[in-house]
Design a protein around this motif. Sequence first.
Motif, PDB file in Angstrom:
ATOM      1  N   LYS A  86     -20.489  10.728-119.520  1.00 17.83           N
ATOM      2  CA  LYS A  86     -18.974  10.306-119.562  1.00 17.83           C
ATOM      3  C   LYS A  86     -18.703  10.207-118.048  1.00 17.83           C
ATOM      4  O   LYS A  86     -17.642   9.346-117.593  1.00 17.83           O
ATOM      5  CB  LYS A  86     -18.162  11.865-119.911  1.00 17.83           C
ATOM      6  N   CYS A  87     -19.192  10.929-117.180  1.00 15.24           N
ATOM      7  CA  CYS A  87     -19.096  10.587-115.728  1.00 15.24           C
ATOM      8  C   CYS A  87     -19.561   9.244-115.342  1.00 15.24           C
ATOM      9  O   CYS A  87     -18.713   8.494-114.488  1.00 15.24           O
ATOM     10  CB  CYS A  87     -19.958  11.796-114.890  1.00 15.24           C
ATOM     11  N   LEU A  88     -20.611   8.939-116.064  1.00 16.41           N
ATOM     12  CA  LEU A  88     -21.212   7.512-115.692  1.00 16.41           C
ATOM     13  C   LEU A  88     -20.182   6.475-116.003  1.00 16.41           C
ATOM     14  O   LEU A  88     -19.688   5.505-115.592  1.00 16.41           O
ATOM     15  CB  LEU A  88     -22.595   7.467-116.387  1.00 16.41           C
ATOM     16  N   LEU A 105     -25.356  -3.568-118.005  1.00 13.58           N
ATOM     17  CA  LEU A 105     -25.413  -3.644-119.302  1.00 13.58           C
ATOM     18  C   LEU A 105     -26.585  -4.705-119.893  1.00 13.58           C
ATOM     19  O   LEU A 105     -27.000  -4.408-120.914  1.00 13.58           O
ATOM     20  CB  LEU A 105     -23.973  -3.904-119.915  1.00 13.58           C
ATOM     21  N   ARG A 106     -26.688  -5.761-118.996  1.00 10.57           N
ATOM     22  CA  ARG A 106     -27.699  -6.812-119.479  1.00 10.57           C
ATOM     23  C   ARG A 106     -28.954  -6.019-119.569  1.00 10.57           C
ATOM     24  O   ARG A 106     -29.888  -6.236-120.319  1.00 10.57           O
ATOM     25  CB  ARG A 106     -27.670  -7.708-118.351  1.00 10.57           C
ATOM     26  N   HIS A 107     -29.238  -4.950-118.521  1.00  7.78           N
ATOM     27  CA  HIS A 107     -30.374  -4.198-118.365  1.00  7.78           C
ATOM     28  C   HIS A 107     -30.874  -3.761-119.668  1.00  7.78           C
ATOM     29  O   HIS A 107     -31.953  -3.818-120.315  1.00  7.78           O
ATOM     30  CB  HIS A 107     -30.624  -3.456-117.171  1.00  7.78           C
ATOM     31  N   PHE A 108     -30.031  -2.878-120.287  1.00  4.37           N
ATOM     32  CA  PHE A 108     -30.136  -2.291-121.722  1.00  4.37           C
ATOM     33  C   PHE A 108     -30.516  -3.071-122.554  1.00  4.37           C
ATOM     34  O   PHE A 108     -31.309  -2.980-123.452  1.00  4.37           O
ATOM     35  CB  PHE A 108     -29.322  -1.199-121.881  1.00  4.37           C
ATOM     36  N   TYR A 109     -29.513  -4.162-122.545  1.00  2.97           N
ATOM     37  CA  TYR A 109     -29.734  -5.273-123.874  1.00  2.97           C
ATOM     38  C   TYR A 109     -31.264  -6.145-123.580  1.00  2.97           C
ATOM     39  O   TYR A 109     -31.735  -6.088-124.769  1.00  2.97           O
ATOM     40  CB  TYR A 109     -28.515  -6.334-123.738  1.00  2.97           C
ATOM     41  N   SER A 137     -19.994  -3.323-124.307  1.00  2.00           N
ATOM     42  CA  SER A 137     -18.934  -2.937-123.416  1.00  2.00           C
ATOM     43  C   SER A 137     -19.366  -1.556-122.481  1.00  2.00           C
ATOM     44  O   SER A 137     -20.262  -1.011-123.107  1.00  2.00           O
ATOM     45  CB  SER A 137     -17.461  -2.636-124.009  1.00  2.00           C
ATOM     46  N   VAL A 138     -18.609  -1.305-121.202  1.00  2.00           N
ATOM     47  CA  VAL A 138     -18.971  -0.284-120.689  1.00  2.00           C
ATOM     48  C   VAL A 138     -18.834   1.311-121.555  1.00  2.00           C
ATOM     49  O   VAL A 138     -19.002   2.213-121.244  1.00  2.00           O
ATOM     50  CB  VAL A 138     -17.854  -0.195-119.606  1.00  2.00           C
ATOM     51  N   SER A 139     -17.757   1.145-122.461  1.00  2.00           N
ATOM     52  CA  SER A 139     -17.449   2.391-123.264  1.00  2.00           C
ATOM     53  C   SER A 139     -18.649   2.634-124.024  1.00  2.00           C
ATOM     54  O   SER A 139     -19.234   3.946-124.516  1.00  2.00           O
ATOM     55  CB  SER A 139     -16.208   2.304-124.253  1.00  2.00           C
ATOM     56  N   ASP A 140     -19.650   1.807-124.378  1.00  2.00           N
ATOM     57  CA  ASP A 140     -20.833   2.108-124.981  1.00  2.00           C
ATOM     58  C   ASP A 140     -21.701   3.219-124.153  1.00  2.00           C
ATOM     59  O   ASP A 140     -22.790   3.664-124.690  1.00  2.00           O
ATOM     60  CB  ASP A 140     -21.722   0.961-125.412  1.00  2.00           C
ATOM     61  N   VAL A 141     -21.690   3.269-122.973  1.00  2.00           N
ATOM     62  CA  VAL A 141     -22.325   4.065-122.150  1.00  2.00           C
ATOM     63  C   VAL A 141     -22.242   5.491-122.566  1.00  2.00           C
ATOM     64  O   VAL A 141     -23.127   6.429-122.517  1.00  2.00           O
ATOM     65  CB  VAL A 141     -21.879   3.973-120.605  1.00  2.00           C
ATOM     66  N   LYS A 142     -21.125   5.779-123.246  1.00  2.00           N
ATOM     67  CA  LYS A 142     -20.941   7.251-123.560  1.00  2.00           C
ATOM     68  C   LYS A 142     -21.852   7.804-124.655  1.00  2.00           C
ATOM     69  O   LYS A 142     -21.829   9.046-124.833  1.00  2.00           O
ATOM     70  CB  LYS A 142     -19.420   7.344-123.895  1.00  2.00           C
ATOM     71  N   ASP A 143     -22.617   6.731-125.393  1.00  2.00           N
ATOM     72  CA  ASP A 143     -23.068   7.206-126.334  1.00  2.00           C
ATOM     73  C   ASP A 143     -24.691   7.533-125.669  1.00  2.00           C
ATOM     74  O   ASP A 143     -25.826   7.393-126.200  1.00  2.00           O
ATOM     75  CB  ASP A 143     -23.387   6.218-127.303  1.00  2.00           C
ATOM     76  N   LEU A 145     -26.372   6.532-123.337  1.00  2.00           N
ATOM     77  CA  LEU A 145     -27.247   5.180-123.016  1.00  2.00           C
ATOM     78  C   LEU A 145     -28.284   5.184-122.287  1.00  2.00           C
ATOM     79  O   LEU A 145     -29.378   4.812-122.586  1.00  2.00           O
ATOM     80  CB  LEU A 145     -26.115   4.141-122.791  1.00  2.00           C
ATOM     81  N   PHE A 146     -28.068   5.710-121.016  1.00  2.20           N
ATOM     82  CA  PHE A 146     -29.179   5.682-120.096  1.00  2.20           C
ATOM     83  C   PHE A 146     -30.265   6.702-120.639  1.00  2.20           C
ATOM     84  O   PHE A 146     -31.465   6.146-120.307  1.00  2.20           O
ATOM     85  CB  PHE A 146     -28.489   6.334-118.707  1.00  2.20           C
ATOM     86  N   LEU A 147     -29.956   8.030-121.077  1.00  4.01           N
ATOM     87  CA  LEU A 147     -31.071   8.694-121.603  1.00  4.01           C
ATOM     88  C   LEU A 147     -31.779   8.060-122.741  1.00  4.01           C
ATOM     89  O   LEU A 147     -33.105   8.261-122.955  1.00  4.01           O
ATOM     90  CB  LEU A 147     -30.422  10.223-122.068  1.00  4.01           C
ATOM     91  N   GLU A 148     -31.085   7.708-123.655  1.00  2.00           N
ATOM     92  CA  GLU A 148     -31.737   6.804-124.770  1.00  2.00           C
ATOM     93  C   GLU A 148     -32.768   5.660-124.158  1.00  2.00           C
ATOM     94  O   GLU A 148     -33.590   5.525-124.869  1.00  2.00           O
ATOM     95  CB  GLU A 148     -30.855   6.234-125.803  1.00  2.00           C
ATOM     96  N   HIS A 149     -32.223   5.039-123.363  1.00  2.00           N
ATOM     97  CA  HIS A 149     -33.181   4.128-122.711  1.00  2.00           C
ATOM     98  C   HIS A 149     -34.428   4.555-122.319  1.00  2.00           C
ATOM     99  O   HIS A 149     -35.181   3.901-122.390  1.00  2.00           O
ATOM    100  CB  HIS A 149     -32.160   3.503-121.499  1.00  2.00           C
ATOM    101  N   ASP A 150     -34.460   5.464-121.496  1.00  2.00           N
ATOM    102  CA  ASP A 150     -35.703   6.370-121.071  1.00  2.00           C
ATOM    103  C   ASP A 150     -36.455   6.703-122.267  1.00  2.00           C
ATOM    104  O   ASP A 150     -37.788   6.469-122.208  1.00  2.00           O
ATOM    105  CB  ASP A 150     -35.308   7.436-120.119  1.00  2.00           C
ATOM    106  N   LEU A 151     -36.019   7.377-123.092  1.00  2.22           N
ATOM    107  CA  LEU A 151     -36.752   7.670-124.271  1.00  2.22           C
ATOM    108  C   LEU A 151     -37.368   6.608-125.310  1.00  2.22           C
ATOM    109  O   LEU A 151     -38.353   6.711-125.545  1.00  2.22           O
ATOM    110  CB  LEU A 151     -35.846   8.761-125.254  1.00  2.22           C
ATOM    111  N   ASN A 152     -36.577   5.653-125.245  1.00  2.00           N
ATOM    112  CA  ASN A 152     -37.161   4.302-125.861  1.00  2.00           C
ATOM    113  C   ASN A 152     -38.256   4.000-125.136  1.00  2.00           C
ATOM    114  O   ASN A 152     -39.259   3.425-126.033  1.00  2.00           O
ATOM    115  CB  ASN A 152     -36.122   3.212-125.993  1.00  2.00           C
ATOM    116  N   LEU A 153     -38.459   3.828-123.965  1.00  2.00           N
ATOM    117  CA  LEU A 153     -39.567   3.238-123.227  1.00  2.00           C
ATOM    118  C   LEU A 153     -40.939   4.015-123.481  1.00  2.00           C
ATOM    119  O   LEU A 153     -41.852   3.862-123.841  1.00  2.00           O
ATOM    120  CB  LEU A 153     -38.933   3.131-121.663  1.00  2.00           C
TER     121      LEU A 153
END
Length: 294
Positions: A86-88, A105-109, A137-143, A145-153
Amino acid sequence: MLHKKEYFEQMVNEPRNPSHWHALYLDKSVPFNADAKAAFLYDSSTKSRQFLYPVVKVFARLSIVLMQLFKVLIPNLINAPKMLHKCLYIGMKYFITPEANFVILRHFYLGSEVLRFIKDNVEGAEEIPMNPLKPLSVSDVKDNLFLEHDLNLYNFIINLNKAIEEKGLKIQKKSNPDYSAITTGEIPFSEFRDGWTNFIDLGTAIEVFTPVYQFYLTDNDFWRATNSLQLDEVIGIYAATIMDCPEKLTALNNKHPMIPLPTAGAAFRLLLHGFSTEVLHAMLVQSKKASGNN
């Protein structure tokens, strides 16, 4: 949508006062999407990056060190990934430049597409689970997103290599790689807010976000996240093996994925991580276009 390419393409060179950013934009030695390159270089040329970043970096890295000492004593006191994101989200929407948000956002995509490309080109890897992250969109960050990206890798590398060991799979050269996962056109992002408060550049934002990331996560989660930034070469080797082009890994080599680095430098390594993803994806786009599978 952003159109910073025109800014650089229309720039007139002054031989006695050439622009550093103009030269880098025109240079094509390293594969890079033109829109992303223009956005990144424009963002890097701002006053925020020149004057605010050096000051913020000092205090942000000091905060990381002090927080690390605190978490030696109480490593799991705070674990609030939802509050973190939420802060991000608030920071990204209201304070970061639209160019920085575009690159983030491109980075995650792109990261999701690169992992899918590798999976699609390893025979027998069909059952490996995937969790593609394609925010628009920036609002997708609230899900988270950053943490899930690390876990996916991490989960992708673990699951792929377990399948290699247990099923005898191989990452090897493919004469005709499957590029279906790779997007060659423009990604349809929602319009980014561009108010008077959206002045913080990408580098400064990442320096600010890193201690915030550390504060809201357990010590183990933050340690894992920072170590994930050294896996660029691993993913790069997988892709280069499939395409049989190891010589193109120049911009992806971190040379030390097995050696943990101090968390204080995580923000700079995150910039390198994003750069590596852009370069690798651009290589795949070039190869896809060359193969005629547009």
